[in-house]
Design an enzyme around this catalytic site. Sequence first.
Site, short mmCIF file in Angstrom:
data_model
loop_
_atom_site.label_atom_id
_atom_site.label_comp_id
_atom_site.label_asym_id
_atom_site.label_seq_id
_atom_site.Cartn_x
_atom_site.Cartn_y
_atom_site.Cartn_z
N THR A 23 -2.09 7.12 -1.38
CA THR A 23 -1.14 7.78 -2.26
C THR A 23 -0.66 6.77 -3.28
O THR A 23 -0.15 5.71 -2.93
CB THR A 23 0.08 8.27 -1.47
OG1 THR A 23 -0.34 9.12 -0.42
CG2 THR A 23 1.02 9.02 -2.37
N LEU A 24 -0.86 7.05 -4.55
CA LEU A 24 -0.38 6.15 -5.60
C LEU A 24 0.85 6.71 -6.29
O LEU A 24 1.80 6.00 -6.56
CB LEU A 24 -1.48 5.92 -6.64
CG LEU A 24 -2.71 5.18 -6.12
CD1 LEU A 24 -3.79 5.15 -7.19
CD2 LEU A 24 -2.36 3.75 -5.72
#
Lengths: 245, 223
Positions: A23-24
Site C-alpha cells: 500500500t503506497l
Amino acid sequence: MTFTIPIENGDSVKNAEADSQRTLYPYVTGTSIVAIKYKDGVLMASDMGGSYGSTLRYKNIERMKAIGKHSLLGASGEISDFQEILRYLDELVLNDSMWDDGNSLGPKEVHNYLTRVMYNRRNKFNPLWNTLVLGGVKNGETYLGMVSMIGVSFEDNHVATGFGNHLARPILRDEWHADLSFEDGVKLLEKCMRVLLYRDRSAINKLQIAKITEEGVTVSQPYSLKTFWEFKAFNNPTAGAEGSW
Amino acid sequence: MTKQHANWSPYDNNGGTCVAIAGSDYCVIAADTRMSTGYSILTRDYSKIHKLADKAVLSSSGFQADVKALQKVLKSRHLVYQHQHNKQMSCPAMAQLLSNTLYFKRFFPYYAFNVLGGLDEQGKGCVFTYDAVGSYEKVGYSAQGSGSTLIMPFLDNQLKSPSPLLLPAQDAITPLSEPEAVDLVKTVFASATERDIYTGDKLEIMILKADGIRTEVMDLRKD
C-alpha cells in the site's frame, strides 16, 4: 523521527509485481469517526461518504459494523482495507463461535487483535490504511478504543479519528461527562458532526449513529443534520476588509 | 525509472517522559500519562509504566506501538523463565534481557526509550537506562523521553552521583530517603511540564520496596 523508506525488491520496470505488493497511498477514503461512552454503552457516529481523492465518489458507505455480539467497529481511511479487516474479523468470530464453549469475543479482545494486525502489517511496510474505532459492552463493562494504521492504540472515554481528533475532541473534552443519557449523547455527537460538516472538506451531510449496549448493536437509518449558513460572517465575509476576497 | 518512496513513516513519537531513582532499599519509577501525536493529544490517561516482574518495573516512552510490542515480548519471555527456573527474574537479569531484545531489532529498532527500575538481589534499588537499540548502563537515576533533557541536568545537580570513572567503583545509589525522592520526582515533572509540550496531564509514580509496590498519582498541567 521521519524518514522515507526506499522500497526494495527491485526496479519497478523489471519487477512490476514488486510495487503493486504494498500500500503506497489510499484511494477511496472515509473521513472521521467520532465515538463516546455513555450510560448504557457506546455511541458512534460517521458519515456515509467515500471520497476518491477530491471527488465524492460514494455516498452510501457504511463505515460502522457490528463485530460478534459485543463490539462495534468504525473505520476511517481506505475503504477496501476496512472491508479486508471485516473479512479477517469474520474469520475470527467464526472460529471463536466454533469452539461452542459459551464464550464470545469481547471488545477488549477484538481491539487487541486489531492492534496486532495493524502493527504486524506496519512491520512488513504494507499497512492497512485505516484508523479504527472499537467500542463495545461485555458483562456490564463498557470499552472504547482506537488503533491507528501504524499500530498505536489506546482507550479513552471519547475518541475521534482524522479531522475529528482536531475538531470534535476539544468539544468532547469540554462537554463529555460520565453517565450521559442516550439523548444527550446523540446531541453531543451531532454537535461534533455538525462542526465537521462545516469544516471538513470530505464530510457529507448524510450520517449514521450507531449504538452498542449490553443488548447489542443498532445502527440508525441515514439522516442529515440541519445546517445554518446565514451567519453574517458567511454572508459578507469581507465586511471587515473591503476589497479582499 | 526511479525507485518509488513510501510516503508514510513506520514510526511516530507519542511523547512523554520517564524517570527512575534508586535508593538504598527502594526504587521510584515515574512517568507522565499523556499520549500525543504531532501537535495533538490522543489521550490524557495512558500509563507508560509496566510491571514486568515483582522486582522489575519498566517505564518506556517513544513510539507506543513498539513499546507495547516490546512489553509483550518481555512478558512472554519472563513467563517462560518462570516455568523453567521456578522463580521470578531478578532486575539485573531483566535488564540484560531487555538489552538483548532491543538489539535483536538493531536494523529496524523498537523506537522505545526505556528506564528499568527495581530492586537487585540484595534488596538495594537499581536503575538501568537504555537507548533505542539496547545499549544500557546501571545508574543511580535516569530520565528518558521528551522531557529528559530538561530533567537530567537537574537530577545530576541534586543527586550528586559519584563519577563512574572512579576506582574502586562507587555506588550511584542516592542517600535520599523515599519521601524525599518522591518529592524530587514530583518537582522535576512539574518543571518539565512547564516547558515540554509532550509532558503533562498526570504523573504516575510507582514505589518499589521489598514488601511490595505502591502507586501514587499527581495532577500536572493540562496545557
